[in-house]
Write a protein that holds these residues in place. Structure first.
Motif, PDB file in Angstrom:
ATOM      1  N   SER A 100      24.404  -1.410   5.457  1.00 38.02           N
ATOM      2  CA  SER A 100      23.865  -1.765   6.662  1.00 38.02           C
ATOM      3  C   SER A 100      22.568  -0.893   6.167  1.00 38.02           C
ATOM      4  N   LEU A 101      22.364  -0.624   6.008  1.00 38.33           N
ATOM      5  CA  LEU A 101      21.242   0.584   5.423  1.00 38.33           C
ATOM      6  C   LEU A 101      20.931   0.351   4.368  1.00 38.33           C
ATOM      7  N   PRO A 102      20.142   0.455   4.211  1.00 44.14           N
ATOM      8  CA  PRO A 102      19.333   0.969   1.776  1.00 44.14           C
ATOM      9  C   PRO A 102      19.786   1.617   1.483  1.00 44.14           C
ATOM     10  N   ALA A 103      20.119   1.322   0.618  1.00 43.47           N
ATOM     11  CA  ALA A 103      20.445   2.204  -0.880  1.00 43.47           C
ATOM     12  C   ALA A 103      19.638   3.962  -0.207  1.00 43.47           C
ATOM     13  N   GLY A 104      20.752   5.282  -0.331  1.00 46.59           N
ATOM     14  CA  GLY A 104      20.313   6.326   0.201  1.00 46.59           C
ATOM     15  C   GLY A 104      20.126   6.657   1.335  1.00 46.59           C
ATOM     16  N   TYR A 105      20.380   5.497   2.433  1.00 45.00           N
ATOM     17  CA  TYR A 105      19.614   6.031   3.446  1.00 45.00           C
ATOM     18  C   TYR A 105      21.716   6.065   4.596  1.00 45.00           C
ATOM     19  N   GLY A 106      22.689   5.387   4.121  1.00 45.56           N
ATOM     20  CA  GLY A 106      23.535   5.844   5.278  1.00 45.56           C
ATOM     21  C   GLY A 106      24.084   7.147   5.240  1.00 45.56           C
ATOM     22  N   LEU A 107      23.506   8.216   3.985  1.00 45.44           N
ATOM     23  CA  LEU A 107      23.709  10.082   4.047  1.00 45.44           C
ATOM     24  C   LEU A 107      23.474  10.372   5.618  1.00 45.44           C
ATOM     25  N   SER A 108      21.796   9.556   5.748  1.00 44.33           N
ATOM     26  CA  SER A 108      20.950   9.927   7.014  1.00 44.33           C
ATOM     27  C   SER A 108      22.141  10.128   7.795  1.00 44.33           C
ATOM     28  N   LEU A 109      22.178   8.660   8.155  1.00 44.45           N
ATOM     29  CA  LEU A 109      22.725   8.913   9.607  1.00 44.45           C
ATOM     30  C   LEU A 109      23.917   9.629   9.735  1.00 44.45           C
ATOM     31  N   VAL A 110      24.581   9.383   8.437  1.00 43.65           N
ATOM     32  CA  VAL A 110      25.562  10.415   8.835  1.00 43.65           C
ATOM     33  C   VAL A 110      24.991  12.155   9.104  1.00 43.65           C
ATOM     34  N   LEU A 152      20.842  16.543   5.147  1.00 42.91           N
ATOM     35  CA  LEU A 152      21.120  14.695   4.931  1.00 42.91           C
ATOM     36  C   LEU A 152      20.515  13.522   5.098  1.00 42.91           C
ATOM     37  N   ILE A 153      19.818  14.224   6.132  1.00 41.13           N
ATOM     38  CA  ILE A 153      18.615  13.173   7.314  1.00 41.13           C
ATOM     39  C   ILE A 153      17.001  12.845   6.839  1.00 41.13           C
ATOM     40  N   VAL A 154      16.683  14.148   6.339  1.00 41.54           N
ATOM     41  CA  VAL A 154      15.091  13.959   5.685  1.00 41.54           C
ATOM     42  C   VAL A 154      15.624  13.901   4.266  1.00 41.54           C
ATOM     43  N   THR A 155      16.291  13.986   3.662  1.00 44.80           N
ATOM     44  CA  THR A 155      16.316  13.781   2.212  1.00 44.80           C
ATOM     45  C   THR A 155      17.118  11.425   1.544  1.00 44.80           C
ATOM     46  N   GLY A 156      16.535  11.533   2.889  1.00 46.58           N
ATOM     47  CA  GLY A 156      17.063   9.680   3.029  1.00 46.58           C
ATOM     48  C   GLY A 156      15.930   9.033   1.555  1.00 46.58           C
ATOM     49  N   ILE A 176       5.113   9.090  -2.487  1.00 44.34           N
ATOM     50  CA  ILE A 176       4.967   9.855  -1.445  1.00 44.34           C
ATOM     51  C   ILE A 176       6.028   9.827  -0.368  1.00 44.34           C
ATOM     52  N   PRO A 177       6.442   8.863  -0.143  1.00 50.30           N
ATOM     53  CA  PRO A 177       7.792   9.693   1.558  1.00 50.30           C
ATOM     54  C   PRO A 177       8.939  10.262   0.045  1.00 50.30           C
ATOM     55  N   ALA A 178       9.181  10.385  -1.310  1.00 50.53           N
ATOM     56  CA  ALA A 178      10.188  11.218  -2.094  1.00 50.53           C
ATOM     57  C   ALA A 178       9.884  12.512  -1.347  1.00 50.53           C
ATOM     58  N   VAL A 179       8.354  12.086  -2.202  1.00 52.61           N
ATOM     59  CA  VAL A 179       7.467  13.630  -1.670  1.00 52.61           C
ATOM     60  C   VAL A 179       7.766  14.627  -1.158  1.00 52.61           C
ATOM     61  N   LEU A 180       7.430  14.106   0.193  1.00 52.33           N
ATOM     62  CA  LEU A 180       7.817  14.358   1.193  1.00 52.33           C
ATOM     63  C   LEU A 180       9.006  14.446   1.432  1.00 52.33           C
ATOM     64  N   SER A 181      10.155  13.850   1.029  1.00 57.98           N
ATOM     65  CA  SER A 181      10.978  14.567   1.448  1.00 57.98           C
ATOM     66  C   SER A 181      11.889  15.514   0.695  1.00 57.98           C
ATOM     67  N   LEU A 182      11.313  16.265  -0.721  1.00 58.00           N
ATOM     68  CA  LEU A 182      11.123  17.592  -0.974  1.00 58.00           C
ATOM     69  C   LEU A 182      11.195  18.256  -0.134  1.00 58.00           C
ATOM     70  N   GLY A 183       9.133  18.518   0.554  1.00 62.03           N
ATOM     71  CA  GLY A 183       8.955  19.374   1.022  1.00 62.03           C
ATOM     72  C   GLY A 183       9.602  19.791   2.141  1.00 62.03           C
TER      73      GLY A 183
END
Length: 639
Positions: A100-110, A152-156, A176-183
């Motif tokens: 129900s969530l895009p790939a990679g974002y399930g763990l963010s909800l967890v 877990l949240i910010v690495t979505g 940029i979103p992935a780069v922000l995630s690393l930061g």
């Protein structure tokens, strides 16, 4: 026959399986979704750093329910709502719940759920074991749960990019979103390891060495709530605060330690909220304990006379100027307070050998000795003028006593097995505040006028109070006091060098580890280093107001991006990865030391600061071997 054929067709039609309702494929997140989640994650981490700022600036009290926690958990609720609504909409359209969530974002909800559970556990932890301070707060088990949940949240966005086979061909804005995630991951790690981060505590800066710790002024409720830091005076110590009679302002000393010499400074006045700081004295000296007179016309001060090498009492005009002498400077005379009507001054002196309590008229006449025997000092006159509280060492420990203004009717007020000293009457005379070391550190206690109901209103084992009495506000609801913000060991060169070097080594490993992870996942385009290092520097600088170090960090990011552009490091080319891993920490900490040199100067020898830069580069090189082993590129990153 036609009827039979029609019947046969109808039968075949009814037997044909129904076409299932189309449902959305899980697929990859859209760029808009990645951006939305990256922005929400950035705001969430910003809320985390706002809470760190509040703790560092004394804007928190001994409770879980603070405005800063409200901001942090509101941001968490926003992230949770965004993910939950997205999941519900896709599930409602036919997607199974696990897609129900895009790939990679399930763990963010967890992570959101884990953060909420960790917050509840943190509340229970505070109730059971108290509120953490200093390093305790960073390594508390429940706070580490929150850190894991935050990662877990910010690495979505990062996981989403790793699962996108076209990530290497996307335009820069979409990456940029992935780069922000690393930061943000880096910023969570550095936030929890700030006690060894050179951008929070620049141990290598040139600073005066003193045997005493730096103090700042704090305000706390008489019930121990709403502790607030009022001053931030880098390179100096703010101490000996006292409220004016009306409570509109606070007077205090600001002293600068000088190696091999007496401290030097001035008396200042500020509004009760810490604003509008104004210097009152014209000549810088070593000052102690300014106390405003009851009529608000003057400020009593104690200062050290260089000619006689003795402490002397004077009256300073409330608007500022030079003090008028009350004592002659032939003995050590130290101000304790005023009588309620403002006609006499209470002080202690060694003019007869042991320190004893005296009174003297504000015109300098009528000096009267009040106590005798063992050393007695630190007096405080009650508002009704009938009682003086003071401390004495007549039992071998400092204890608090009361007496009549003529020295009669002395009795012990506070009973404990520790040292209690420097009493201060509340304006209405029903309570008394004092210092005590019964908890191992000097803390502020409040008791009823008869000595019962003693309560520690500071309860911060990570702080050490300065040797002066706490001051009451005019309404009796608040206390002002001074306490050290750093342990005295901060002034020891070995400690500054060891912690500084260790911090650079630890942070170099964290930084290059995050960057190499981005390289391995193909999510580190040119420009990433400026964003990651710059964002991290901005957030960290907020904690202790080290904004002067931000330009150096941004310069390091720009130079790092030039290296990234020129080397074009790839996992398949181990040599480029090795060079990248070694070069980036060297650049970052070379720029860091450059920033220190330009601002406050470097307090380390060239052997130490240059060697630390080299070691940081070696750490980066070794980290590259973990990401890309010598035998090959290793398996690709899987999210």
């Amino acid at each position: 026959m036609l009827a039979n054929r029609a019947s046969t067709m109808a039968t075949q039609t009814s037997a044909r399986p129904s076409v299932p309702k189309s449902r959305p494929a899980r697929g990859h997140a859209s760029t808009r979704f990645d951006w939305a989640m990256a922005i929400l994650s950035t705001v969430l981490v910003g809320g985390f750093y706002l809470d760190l700022w509040a703790h560092a600036h004394g804007r928190t009290d001994n409770t879980f329910f603070t405005p800063w926690h409200a901001v942090l958990y509101s941001m968490l609720a926003a992230v949770g709502a965004f993910l939950s609504v997205t999941a519900w909409r896709r599930w409602h359209r036919g997607a199974p719940w696990w897609e129900s969530l895009p790939a990679g974002y399930g763990l963010s909800l967890v992570g959101v759920a884990l953060f909420a559970l960790g917050g509840g556990a943190d509340l229970i932890w505070h109730v059971l074991f108290g509120v953490e301070f200093s390093v305790d707060a960073l390594l508390s088990p429940t706070h580490l749960v929150l850190a894991c949940a935050g990662v877990l949240i910010v690495t979505g966005s990062l996981r989403s990019a790793w699962r996108d086979p076209a990530r290497g061909t996307r335009q820069w804005p979409a990456r940029i979103p992935a780069v922000l995630s690393l930061g943000l991951v880096l910023s969570i790690f550095t936030g929890f390891t700030q006690f060894v981060h050179p951008l929070v505590d620049p141990w290598a800066e040139a600073s005066p060495t003193s045997s005493t710790s730096q103090t700042e002024i704090y305000l706390v409720g008489a019930d121990g709530a709403r502790e607030t830091r009022l001053t931030i005076s880098r390179g100096a110590s703010d101490g000996s605060p006292a409220f004016s009679a009306g409570g509109a302002f606070i007077v205090f000393t600001r002293m600068r330690p000088i190696t091999g010499r007496d401290p030097i400074g001035d008396v200042f006045r500020m509004a009760a909220d810490g604003s509008d700081v104004t210097r009152l004295t014209r000549a810088s000296r070593w000052y102690l304990g300014p106390i405003p007179s009851p009529d608000g016309e003057s400020v009593g001060v104690t200062f050290f006379r260089a000619d006689t090498r003795k402490w002397t009492i004077g009256l300073l005009p409330a608007a500022g100027g030079d003090p008028r002498l009350l004592t002659d400077g032939r003995s050590n005379d130290i101000l304790d307070g005023f009588s309620p009507d403002g006609t006499r001054v209470l002080f202690h002196s060694d003019r007869d050998g042991e320190h004893q309590i005296y009174t003297i008229g504000v015109d300098g006449g009528g000096r009267t000795k009040v106590t005798s025997g063992s050393a007695n000092w630190g007096g405080s006159w009650s508002l009704d003028g009938r009682t003086i509280a003071f401390n004495s060492n007549r039992t071998g420990r400092l204890q608090i006593y009361t007496m009549s203004p003529d020295g009669s009717n002395q009795r012990r007020l506070i009973t404990s097995s520790a040292d209690d000293w420097l009493p201060s009457w509340s304006p209405e005379g029903t309570k008394i505040a004092f210092n005590s070391n019964r908890g191992g550190h000097t803390q502020v206690y409040v008791a009823h006028a008869d000595g019962t109901g003693q309560q520690n209103v500071v309860q911060n084992g990570g702080m050490q109070l300065d040797a002066w009495a706490p001051g009451w506000s005019a309404d009796g609801r608040q206390l002002v006091y001074a306490a050290s913000t750093n342990p005295p060991a901060d002034a020891t060169p070995f400690v500054r060098q060891a912690l500084g070097a260790a911090g650079i080594i630890v942070q170099a490993a964290l930084l290059i580890g995050i960057l190499l992870l981005g390289l391995r996942g193909g999510t580190l385009p040119v420009g990433s280093l400026t964003l990651i290092i710059g964002l991290n520097a901005v957030l960290l600088s907020v904690i202790q107001d080290q904004y002067r170090l931000i330009p150096g960090a941004i310069l390091a990011g720009v130079l790092g991006d030039i290296v990234l552009w020129r080397l074009k490091p790839r996992i398949a080319e181990r040599r480029s990865i090795r060079l990248f891993g070694a070069a980036i920490p060297v650049i970052v900490y070379a720029c860091y030391f450059l920033s220190l040199q330009v601002t406050t100067g470097i307090g380390w020898s060239i052997h130490l600061w240059l060697g630390t830069i080299v070691v940081a580069g070696v750490i980066g090189l070794l980290m590259s071997y973990l990401v890309v082993p010598p035998g090959g590129a290793g398996p690709p990153v899987r999210a």
